[in-house]
Design a protein around this motif. Structure first.
Motif, PDB file in Angstrom:
ATOM      1  N   HIS A 101       9.611   5.155  -5.902  1.00 36.23           N
ATOM      2  CA  HIS A 101       9.773   5.426  -4.465  1.00 36.23           C
ATOM      3  C   HIS A 101       8.539   4.983  -3.679  1.00 36.23           C
ATOM      4  O   HIS A 101       8.637   4.602  -2.507  1.00 36.23           O
ATOM      5  CB  HIS A 101      10.071   6.912  -4.222  1.00 36.23           C
ATOM      6  N   ILE A 102       7.368   5.033  -4.333  1.00 35.30           N
ATOM      7  CA  ILE A 102       6.134   4.568  -3.686  1.00 35.30           C
ATOM      8  C   ILE A 102       6.193   3.045  -3.530  1.00 35.30           C
ATOM      9  O   ILE A 102       5.847   2.503  -2.469  1.00 35.30           O
ATOM     10  CB  ILE A 102       4.889   4.965  -4.513  1.00 35.30           C
ATOM     11  N   MET A 103       6.638   2.367  -4.590  1.00 35.20           N
ATOM     12  CA  MET A 103       6.787   0.914  -4.543  1.00 35.20           C
ATOM     13  C   MET A 103       7.757   0.511  -3.422  1.00 35.20           C
ATOM     14  O   MET A 103       7.478  -0.414  -2.650  1.00 35.20           O
ATOM     15  CB  MET A 103       7.287   0.399  -5.896  1.00 35.20           C
ATOM     16  N   LYS A 104       8.883   1.222  -3.328  1.00 36.21           N
ATOM     17  CA  LYS A 104       9.878   0.895  -2.286  1.00 36.21           C
ATOM     18  C   LYS A 104       9.270   1.043  -0.890  1.00 36.21           C
ATOM     19  O   LYS A 104       9.576   0.263   0.020  1.00 36.21           O
ATOM     20  CB  LYS A 104      11.103   1.799  -2.436  1.00 36.21           C
ATOM     21  N   ARG A 105       8.423   2.032  -0.737  1.00 34.35           N
ATOM     22  CA  ARG A 105       7.775   2.248   0.563  1.00 34.35           C
ATOM     23  C   ARG A 105       6.714   1.165   0.817  1.00 34.35           C
ATOM     24  O   ARG A 105       6.606   0.635   1.926  1.00 34.35           O
ATOM     25  CB  ARG A 105       7.141   3.646   0.571  1.00 34.35           C
ATOM     26  N   TYR A 106       5.969   0.836  -0.216  1.00 30.04           N
ATOM     27  CA  TYR A 106       4.873  -0.138  -0.119  1.00 30.04           C
ATOM     28  C   TYR A 106       5.393  -1.501   0.333  1.00 30.04           C
ATOM     29  O   TYR A 106       4.780  -2.169   1.168  1.00 30.04           O
ATOM     30  CB  TYR A 106       4.185  -0.243  -1.480  1.00 30.04           C
ATOM     31  N   ILE A 107       6.534  -1.923  -0.242  1.00 26.38           N
ATOM     32  CA  ILE A 107       7.036  -3.282   0.038  1.00 26.38           C
ATOM     33  C   ILE A 107       7.763  -3.389   1.379  1.00 26.38           C
ATOM     34  O   ILE A 107       8.252  -4.463   1.737  1.00 26.38           O
ATOM     35  CB  ILE A 107       7.952  -3.798  -1.103  1.00 26.38           C
ATOM     36  N   LEU A 108       7.806  -2.304   2.132  1.00 19.15           N
ATOM     37  CA  LEU A 108       8.363  -2.361   3.489  1.00 19.15           C
ATOM     38  C   LEU A 108       7.279  -2.673   4.521  1.00 19.15           C
ATOM     39  O   LEU A 108       7.585  -2.936   5.681  1.00 19.15           O
ATOM     40  CB  LEU A 108       9.034  -1.026   3.851  1.00 19.15           C
ATOM     41  N   GLU A 109       6.013  -2.635   4.100  1.00 20.63           N
ATOM     42  CA  GLU A 109       4.909  -2.706   5.052  1.00 20.63           C
ATOM     43  C   GLU A 109       4.331  -4.113   5.171  1.00 20.63           C
ATOM     44  O   GLU A 109       3.843  -4.693   4.201  1.00 20.63           O
ATOM     45  CB  GLU A 109       3.816  -1.713   4.658  1.00 20.63           C
ATOM     46  N   VAL A 110       4.373  -4.635   6.386  1.00 14.29           N
ATOM     47  CA  VAL A 110       3.906  -5.995   6.665  1.00 14.29           C
ATOM     48  C   VAL A 110       2.431  -6.167   6.308  1.00 14.29           C
ATOM     49  O   VAL A 110       2.027  -7.203   5.785  1.00 14.29           O
ATOM     50  CB  VAL A 110       4.138  -6.346   8.156  1.00 14.29           C
ATOM     51  N   ARG A 111       1.624  -5.144   6.595  1.00 14.54           N
ATOM     52  CA  ARG A 111       0.178  -5.310   6.345  1.00 14.54           C
ATOM     53  C   ARG A 111      -0.114  -5.520   4.864  1.00 14.54           C
ATOM     54  O   ARG A 111      -1.023  -6.269   4.506  1.00 14.54           O
ATOM     55  CB  ARG A 111      -0.614  -4.117   6.884  1.00 14.54           C
ATOM     56  N   PHE A 112       0.672  -4.896   3.986  1.00 18.73           N
ATOM     57  CA  PHE A 112       0.447  -5.085   2.547  1.00 18.73           C
ATOM     58  C   PHE A 112       0.992  -6.439   2.080  1.00 18.73           C
ATOM     59  O   PHE A 112       0.432  -7.057   1.172  1.00 18.73           O
ATOM     60  CB  PHE A 112       1.068  -3.937   1.750  1.00 18.73           C
ATOM     61  N   LEU A 113       2.060  -6.892   2.730  1.00 24.19           N
ATOM     62  CA  LEU A 113       2.553  -8.247   2.450  1.00 24.19           C
ATOM     63  C   LEU A 113       1.474  -9.272   2.811  1.00 24.19           C
ATOM     64  O   LEU A 113       1.216 -10.213   2.044  1.00 24.19           O
ATOM     65  CB  LEU A 113       3.825  -8.519   3.260  1.00 24.19           C
ATOM     66  N   LYS A 114       0.820  -9.064   3.934  1.00 21.51           N
ATOM     67  CA  LYS A 114      -0.234  -9.989   4.372  1.00 21.51           C
ATOM     68  C   LYS A 114      -1.404 -10.010   3.380  1.00 21.51           C
ATOM     69  O   LYS A 114      -1.999 -11.055   3.128  1.00 21.51           O
ATOM     70  CB  LYS A 114      -0.733  -9.613   5.772  1.00 21.51           C
ATOM     71  N   VAL A 115      -1.720  -8.837   2.822  1.00 20.29           N
ATOM     72  CA  VAL A 115      -2.797  -8.772   1.814  1.00 20.29           C
ATOM     73  C   VAL A 115      -2.419  -9.611   0.597  1.00 20.29           C
ATOM     74  O   VAL A 115      -3.226 -10.394   0.080  1.00 20.29           O
ATOM     75  CB  VAL A 115      -3.078  -7.307   1.393  1.00 20.29           C
ATOM     76  N   MET A 116      -1.164  -9.480   0.142  1.00 20.29           N
ATOM     77  CA  MET A 116      -0.726 -10.257  -1.030  1.00 20.29           C
ATOM     78  C   MET A 116      -0.698 -11.756  -0.730  1.00 20.29           C
ATOM     79  O   MET A 116      -1.053 -12.573  -1.583  1.00 20.29           O
ATOM     80  CB  MET A 116       0.658  -9.792  -1.506  1.00 20.29           C
ATOM     81  N   MET A 117      -0.297 -12.120   0.479  1.00 16.47           N
ATOM     82  CA  MET A 117      -0.297 -13.534   0.866  1.00 16.47           C
ATOM     83  C   MET A 117      -1.723 -14.093   0.882  1.00 16.47           C
ATOM     84  O   MET A 117      -1.969 -15.228   0.459  1.00 16.47           O
ATOM     85  CB  MET A 117       0.369 -13.705   2.236  1.00 16.47           C
ATOM     86  N   MET A 118      -2.654 -13.274   1.336  1.00 17.38           N
ATOM     87  CA  MET A 118      -4.058 -13.689   1.332  1.00 17.38           C
ATOM     88  C   MET A 118      -4.558 -13.882  -0.105  1.00 17.38           C
ATOM     89  O   MET A 118      -5.265 -14.845  -0.426  1.00 17.38           O
ATOM     90  CB  MET A 118      -4.905 -12.648   2.054  1.00 17.38           C
ATOM     91  N   LEU A 119      -4.169 -12.962  -0.989  1.00 19.28           N
ATOM     92  CA  LEU A 119      -4.603 -13.039  -2.385  1.00 19.28           C
ATOM     93  C   LEU A 119      -3.947 -14.209  -3.128  1.00 19.28           C
ATOM     94  O   LEU A 119      -4.500 -14.725  -4.098  1.00 19.28           O
ATOM     95  CB  LEU A 119      -4.320 -11.717  -3.102  1.00 19.28           C
ATOM     96  N   LEU A 120      -2.773 -14.636  -2.654  1.00 18.47           N
ATOM     97  CA  LEU A 120      -2.137 -15.833  -3.231  1.00 18.47           C
ATOM     98  C   LEU A 120      -2.988 -17.073  -2.990  1.00 18.47           C
ATOM     99  O   LEU A 120      -2.872 -18.069  -3.711  1.00 18.47           O
ATOM    100  CB  LEU A 120      -0.751 -16.051  -2.620  1.00 18.47           C
ATOM    101  N   LYS A 121      -3.859 -17.007  -1.964  1.00 17.88           N
ATOM    102  CA  LYS A 121      -4.734 -18.145  -1.637  1.00 17.88           C
ATOM    103  C   LYS A 121      -6.130 -17.979  -2.238  1.00 17.88           C
ATOM    104  O   LYS A 121      -7.023 -18.781  -1.966  1.00 17.88           O
ATOM    105  CB  LYS A 121      -4.856 -18.288  -0.113  1.00 17.88           C
ATOM    106  N   ASP A 122      -6.339 -16.925  -3.024  1.00 18.59           N
ATOM    107  CA  ASP A 122      -7.664 -16.653  -3.592  1.00 18.59           C
ATOM    108  C   ASP A 122      -8.135 -17.844  -4.435  1.00 18.59           C
ATOM    109  O   ASP A 122      -7.331 -18.583  -5.008  1.00 18.59           O
ATOM    110  CB  ASP A 122      -7.607 -15.387  -4.461  1.00 18.59           C
ATOM    111  N   SER A 123      -9.452 -18.012  -4.519  1.00 20.61           N
ATOM    112  CA  SER A 123     -10.005 -19.123  -5.315  1.00 20.61           C
ATOM    113  C   SER A 123      -9.794 -18.909  -6.812  1.00 20.61           C
ATOM    114  O   SER A 123      -9.896 -19.852  -7.599  1.00 20.61           O
ATOM    115  CB  SER A 123     -11.500 -19.274  -5.021  1.00 20.61           C
TER     116      SER A 123
END
Length: 345
Positions: free
Chosen positions: A247-269
């Protein structure tokens, strides 16, 4: 001729050992730095008594421990408040005494007397000891000793729950980034145990403290320190994917700010960080109930995301095949999102 004076002294009883430890630790209160010799003598007495305690608990090269004596020693140590003294006097002790203390602490906490973990019960009744151990990460002289003792306590759900819900828990977000690498690594090990050892306890904690916890956790994921980013991302995957936290995961993946963090980390060196980020990013994308805000972000960035994902490779044989399949599915899902009408981006 009698040689009776060469006879070894009578072994101490558990009650005597406990009292000797109690008295020698209490004696440290009366010493001051000015009385160097007196302090040295008192510390030697503590070290000697710890050696006797260790021998009684685990035996030595010649003898196995007597379990009846071990049980009696555990009861006496709890009854005489020796456990509290062991914690509070830790900063004063020498290196060898601390080493013995940490070893004995681990053995003491594992002992059951008549189906009761007496030391766990004692600590539950004296939770200030847990706070003391947590705060001691700020003292690099004893940080690693306290870390080991904390992890022994965290084996018990009730003690882990106390630490998670205590005011001192937030200090871990600082301790895992301390400049001393050994201390920071040890603090992260304890932090990880707190978040992974007891699924239901962690689930209840995250449910009750969702916002404040993930606000702090986001700072770890975006830390300038590579080790912090990598460890935090791996740990996030570990505890978010635990069944009790669905249920925490389901809540986490609804949040744009956390999506943006993962997108930023996809570009990590770091390729390792990119791949770890992908395994959380894919859950955002694969979610059949994506909120509109998430769809908009994916649609706006679909070209960059597609390029990033196409260049990402696990490079580990069979694992790579599975990774490639997942990647293709995620790229297709992002493409489908861009085709949805009325997103207005």
């Amino acid at each position: 001729m009698s040689f009776s004076f060469f006879k070894p002294s009578r072994p101490k009883t558990p009650q005597e050992v406990s009292k000797a430890i109690h008295d020698s630790l209490t004696a440290l209160d009366t010493q001051t730095v000015a009385e160097v010799k007196a302090l040295e003598k008192a510390l030697e007495e503590v070290e000697k008594n710890f050696g006797i305690m260790r021998c009684m608990l685990v035996g030595d090269a010649e003898t196995e421990p007597n379990m009846e004596q071990v049980s009696q020693l555990v009861l006496e140590i709890c009854k005489e408040d020796v456990l509290a003294l062991l914690v509070h006097k830790l900063p004063i002790l020498g290196w060898e005494a601390r080493k013995d203390l940490v070893h004995c602490w681990s053995v003491l906490l594992k002992q059951k007397v008549e189906d009761t973990y007496c030391c766990e019960q004692y600590i539950e009744d004296h939770t200030e000891l847990l706070d003391f151990l947590v705060v001691s990460y700020d003292n690099k002289e004893i940080a690693l000793n306290c870390g080991a003792m904390l992890r022994d306590c965290i084996r018990f759900p009730i003690l882990a729950k106390y630490i998670l819900e205590s005011a001192s828990f937030v200090l871990f977000f600082k301790f895992v980034e301390l400049p001393n690498f050994d201390v920071a690594s040890d603090a992260f090990s304890t932090f990880k145990d707190l978040l992974t050892k007891h699924g239901m306890v962690v689930s209840e904690f995250l449910t009750a403290h969702y916002d404040e916890f993930f606000d702090l956790y986001e700072k770890l994921l975006t830390s300038p320190n590579y080790v912090t980013r990598r460890q935090s991302l791996k740990l996030l995957t570990d505890f978010l994917l635990e069944p009790p936290n669905s249920h925490i995961m389901k809540r986490y993946i609804l949040e744009v700010r956390f999506l943006k963090v993962m997108m930023m980390l996809l570009k990590d060196s770091s390729k390792n960080i990119q791949i770890a980020a992908f395994h959380i990013f894919k859950v955002f994308v694969a979610n059949p109930n994506k909120p509109r805000e998430v769809k908009v972000i994916l649609a706006k960035n679909h070209a960059k995301l597609t390029e990033l994902l196409q260049n990402l490779s696990a490079g580990k044989g069979d694992e790579d095949d599975q990774f490639e399949e997942e990647k293709e599915l995620i790229i297709k899902e992002i493409e489908l999102v861009t085709q949805q009408p009325n997103l207005g981006y």
